[in-house]
Motif scaffolding. Sequence first.
Motif, PDB file in Angstrom:
ATOM      1  N   ALA A 183       0.819  -1.213   0.000  1.00 13.27           N
ATOM      2  CA  ALA A 183       0.000   0.000   0.000  1.00 13.27           C
ATOM      3  C   ALA A 183       0.853   1.263   0.000  1.00 13.27           C
ATOM      4  O   ALA A 183       0.389   2.325  -0.414  1.00 13.27           O
ATOM      5  CB  ALA A 183      -0.926   0.005   1.218  1.00 13.27           C
ATOM      6  N   ALA A 184       2.101   1.137   0.459  1.00 13.14           N
ATOM      7  CA  ALA A 184       2.996   2.303   0.510  1.00 13.14           C
ATOM      8  C   ALA A 184       3.850   2.423  -0.747  1.00 13.14           C
ATOM      9  O   ALA A 184       4.807   3.214  -0.774  1.00 13.14           O
ATOM     10  CB  ALA A 184       3.896   2.203   1.743  1.00 13.14           C
ATOM     11  N   ARG A 185       3.486   1.687  -1.788  1.00 16.16           N
ATOM     12  CA  ARG A 185       4.279   1.710  -3.018  1.00 16.16           C
ATOM     13  C   ARG A 185       4.492   3.120  -3.564  1.00 16.16           C
ATOM     14  O   ARG A 185       5.576   3.414  -4.094  1.00 16.16           O
ATOM     15  CB  ARG A 185       3.622   0.811  -4.078  1.00 16.16           C
ATOM     16  N   LEU A 215      -4.939  -6.166  16.992  1.00  9.85           N
ATOM     17  CA  LEU A 215      -3.908  -5.167  16.699  1.00  9.85           C
ATOM     18  C   LEU A 215      -3.374  -5.316  15.280  1.00  9.85           C
ATOM     19  O   LEU A 215      -2.275  -4.850  14.968  1.00  9.85           O
ATOM     20  CB  LEU A 215      -2.770  -5.291  17.716  1.00  9.85           C
ATOM     21  N   ARG A 216      -4.177  -5.930  14.427  1.00 14.38           N
ATOM     22  CA  ARG A 216      -3.765  -6.038  13.032  1.00 14.38           C
ATOM     23  C   ARG A 216      -3.632  -4.643  12.428  1.00 14.38           C
ATOM     24  O   ARG A 216      -4.485  -3.779  12.644  1.00 14.38           O
ATOM     25  CB  ARG A 216      -4.776  -6.851  12.236  1.00 14.38           C
ATOM     26  N   LEU A 217      -2.538  -4.436  11.694  1.00 17.90           N
ATOM     27  CA  LEU A 217      -2.252  -3.156  11.030  1.00 17.90           C
ATOM     28  C   LEU A 217      -2.185  -1.977  11.999  1.00 17.90           C
ATOM     29  O   LEU A 217      -2.221  -0.829  11.575  1.00 17.90           O
ATOM     30  CB  LEU A 217      -3.278  -2.860   9.924  1.00 17.90           C
ATOM     31  N   ALA A 218      -2.084  -2.245  13.289  1.00 15.47           N
ATOM     32  CA  ALA A 218      -1.888  -1.160  14.251  1.00 15.47           C
ATOM     33  C   ALA A 218      -0.439  -0.688  14.146  1.00 15.47           C
ATOM     34  O   ALA A 218       0.481  -1.498  14.066  1.00 15.47           O
ATOM     35  CB  ALA A 218      -2.185  -1.631  15.666  1.00 15.47           C
ATOM     36  N   ASP A 219      -0.249   0.622  14.118  1.00 16.65           N
ATOM     37  CA  ASP A 219       1.092   1.199  14.067  1.00 16.65           C
ATOM     38  C   ASP A 219       1.623   1.288  15.487  1.00 16.65           C
ATOM     39  O   ASP A 219       1.136   2.070  16.298  1.00 16.65           O
ATOM     40  CB  ASP A 219       1.033   2.584  13.425  1.00 16.65           C
ATOM     41  N   LEU A 220       2.660   0.488  15.796  1.00 24.42           N
ATOM     42  CA  LEU A 220       3.207   0.407  17.141  1.00 24.42           C
ATOM     43  C   LEU A 220       4.605   1.017  17.234  1.00 24.42           C
ATOM     44  O   LEU A 220       5.362   0.709  18.148  1.00 24.42           O
ATOM     45  CB  LEU A 220       3.239  -1.050  17.599  1.00 24.42           C
ATOM     46  N   ALA A 228       3.735   6.340   5.208  1.00 21.35           N
ATOM     47  CA  ALA A 228       3.639   4.938   4.782  1.00 21.35           C
ATOM     48  C   ALA A 228       2.629   4.195   5.637  1.00 21.35           C
ATOM     49  O   ALA A 228       1.818   3.391   5.132  1.00 21.35           O
ATOM     50  CB  ALA A 228       5.011   4.276   4.883  1.00 21.35           C
ATOM     51  N   SER A 229       2.636   4.466   6.933  1.00 21.04           N
ATOM     52  CA  SER A 229       1.683   3.830   7.847  1.00 21.04           C
ATOM     53  C   SER A 229       0.254   4.199   7.495  1.00 21.04           C
ATOM     54  O   SER A 229      -0.646   3.348   7.494  1.00 21.04           O
ATOM     55  CB  SER A 229       2.000   4.257   9.281  1.00 21.04           C
ATOM     56  N   GLU A 230       0.016   5.464   7.187  1.00 21.81           N
ATOM     57  CA  GLU A 230      -1.338   5.911   6.860  1.00 21.81           C
ATOM     58  C   GLU A 230      -1.845   5.238   5.591  1.00 21.81           C
ATOM     59  O   GLU A 230      -3.026   4.876   5.495  1.00 21.81           O
ATOM     60  CB  GLU A 230      -1.357   7.431   6.724  1.00 21.81           C
ATOM     61  N   LEU A 231      -0.969   5.042   4.622  1.00 19.85           N
ATOM     62  CA  LEU A 231      -1.364   4.340   3.407  1.00 19.85           C
ATOM     63  C   LEU A 231      -1.702   2.888   3.701  1.00 19.85           C
ATOM     64  O   LEU A 231      -2.686   2.339   3.176  1.00 19.85           O
ATOM     65  CB  LEU A 231      -0.246   4.417   2.355  1.00 19.85           C
ATOM     66  N   ALA A 232      -0.901   2.247   4.549  1.00 13.80           N
ATOM     67  CA  ALA A 232      -1.121   0.836   4.882  1.00 13.80           C
ATOM     68  C   ALA A 232      -2.407   0.640   5.668  1.00 13.80           C
ATOM     69  O   ALA A 232      -3.070  -0.395   5.558  1.00 13.80           O
ATOM     70  CB  ALA A 232       0.070   0.291   5.664  1.00 13.80           C
ATOM     71  N   ARG A 233      -2.773   1.632   6.499  1.00  9.68           N
ATOM     72  CA  ARG A 233      -3.945   1.510   7.361  1.00  9.68           C
ATOM     73  C   ARG A 233      -5.209   2.101   6.750  1.00  9.68           C
ATOM     74  O   ARG A 233      -6.281   2.034   7.353  1.00  9.68           O
ATOM     75  CB  ARG A 233      -3.654   2.202   8.704  1.00  9.68           C
ATOM     76  N   ALA A 234      -5.084   2.671   5.551  1.00 13.96           N
ATOM     77  CA  ALA A 234      -6.221   3.353   4.935  1.00 13.96           C
ATOM     78  C   ALA A 234      -7.387   2.415   4.631  1.00 13.96           C
ATOM     79  O   ALA A 234      -8.530   2.863   4.517  1.00 13.96           O
ATOM     80  CB  ALA A 234      -5.777   4.052   3.655  1.00 13.96           C
ATOM     81  N   CYS A 235      -7.101   1.111   4.543  1.00 13.30           N
ATOM     82  CA  CYS A 235      -8.156   0.147   4.222  1.00 13.30           C
ATOM     83  C   CYS A 235      -9.054  -0.145   5.419  1.00 13.30           C
ATOM     84  O   CYS A 235     -10.083  -0.827   5.274  1.00 13.30           O
ATOM     85  CB  CYS A 235      -7.542  -1.149   3.711  1.00 13.30           C
ATOM     86  N   VAL A 236      -8.685   0.345   6.594  1.00 16.63           N
ATOM     87  CA  VAL A 236      -9.453   0.063   7.812  1.00 16.63           C
ATOM     88  C   VAL A 236     -10.358   1.250   8.131  1.00 16.63           C
ATOM     89  O   VAL A 236      -9.871   2.353   8.370  1.00 16.63           O
ATOM     90  CB  VAL A 236      -8.525  -0.207   9.014  1.00 16.63           C
ATOM     91  N   PRO A 237     -11.676   1.053   8.148  1.00 14.27           N
ATOM     92  CA  PRO A 237     -12.566   2.167   8.496  1.00 14.27           C
ATOM     93  C   PRO A 237     -12.548   2.442   9.992  1.00 14.27           C
ATOM     94  O   PRO A 237     -12.266   1.565  10.795  1.00 14.27           O
ATOM     95  CB  PRO A 237     -13.945   1.655   8.047  1.00 14.27           C
ATOM     96  N   ARG A 238     -12.808   3.677  10.351  1.00 19.53           N
ATOM     97  CA  ARG A 238     -12.942   4.078  11.759  1.00 19.53           C
ATOM     98  C   ARG A 238     -11.731   3.657  12.589  1.00 19.53           C
ATOM     99  O   ARG A 238     -11.845   2.993  13.619  1.00 19.53           O
ATOM    100  CB  ARG A 238     -14.227   3.510  12.364  1.00 19.53           C
ATOM    101  N   ARG A 239     -10.563   4.078  12.123  1.00 29.31           N
ATOM    102  CA  ARG A 239      -9.321   3.767  12.839  1.00 29.31           C
ATOM    103  C   ARG A 239      -9.214   4.637  14.093  1.00 29.31           C
ATOM    104  O   ARG A 239      -9.490   5.822  14.069  1.00 29.31           O
ATOM    105  CB  ARG A 239      -8.117   4.012  11.935  1.00 29.31           C
ATOM    106  N   ARG A 240      -8.767   4.025  15.192  1.00 30.87           N
ATOM    107  CA  ARG A 240      -8.608   4.770  16.436  1.00 30.87           C
ATOM    108  C   ARG A 240      -7.294   5.546  16.437  1.00 30.87           C
ATOM    109  O   ARG A 240      -6.278   5.062  15.958  1.00 30.87           O
ATOM    110  CB  ARG A 240      -8.642   3.822  17.638  1.00 30.87           C
ATOM    111  N   GLU A 241      -7.334   6.737  16.983  1.00 31.39           N
ATOM    112  CA  GLU A 241      -6.159   7.601  17.042  1.00 31.39           C
ATOM    113  C   GLU A 241      -5.676   7.693  18.483  1.00 31.39           C
ATOM    114  O   GLU A 241      -6.306   8.318  19.330  1.00 31.39           O
ATOM    115  CB  GLU A 241      -6.500   8.997  16.516  1.00 31.39           C
TER     116      GLU A 241
END
Length: 289
Positions: free
Chosen positions: A122-124, A216-221, A167-180
């Motif tokens: 997704a970060a291509r 925690l899938r696709l969670a940016d840690l 890059a993280s935002e692109l990878a997580r863009a597929c998840v709706p209603r992401r927690r911040e």
Amino acid sequence: MPETEPTPLDSDCRNCFGLCCVALPFSAGTDFAADKRAGSPCRNLQTDFGCGIHERLRGEGYPGCTVYECFGAGQRVSQVTFGGRSWREDPAGAAPMVEVFPVVRQLHELLRHLTEALTLDAARPLHAELRAALEETDRLAGGTPEEIRAVDVPALRGRIAELLLRASELARACVPRRREHRGADLFGARLRGADLHGANLRGAMLVAADLSGADLRLADLTGADLRDANLAGADLGTALFLTQSQLTAARGDASTRLPTTLTRPTHWPTTATPAPASRPGGRRPSRRR
């Protein structure tokens, strides 16, 4: 042009002169059993640069050593920057080696995250920028001792952090209603079974948090503090920018799902941990700073 060999980003203590046991300071407390000054060899360091209590570090009061990761900086400084000549063989080189090692360690941590970001499909759109940043960082880490000491690490980290966040935002863009929860104080938080799919947990304080069974899938840690966090049964299979040292500092079990690039810490139970009885109430309020 032929491709160059990738820089090793895993610790290889056999090819290091025990630099983490010399360069870094620590204070007696829950992580270390004694005080040690920066530049002073740990009392447990052996003549062959091995640890005399390696198999008993936790029992001897040194759990902090078990979670440390240099991302391959130790062997690079030992074998490349200083040409395989140890601080014992060349006492005059000890001080420069102690100064250079923490810098290269930070650069190698950036290399590790940039390398992971380049695996994200997704970060291509950012891959060209990521490769340029990786090449620049690797070049800086491969300089002379004088050049390495002159690196403006905070400035470099700032630039790369923003690139990795994109890059993280692109990878997580597929998840709706992401927690911040970037930089959030979640010390001791009750997050058992929480939906943190695609959440931004960069730099979050998660010490002693109950994340058992959490998604925690696709969670940016990136940089999240997971010391003593309960990861039993949690799904970190596709978590972003998670490191081995973060896992080792946490508590998990046989049912914790991990990225394929990481290994299950040896001190974790080999069986699934029974879930505790549910308790009323939610997460305690965050501490005010």
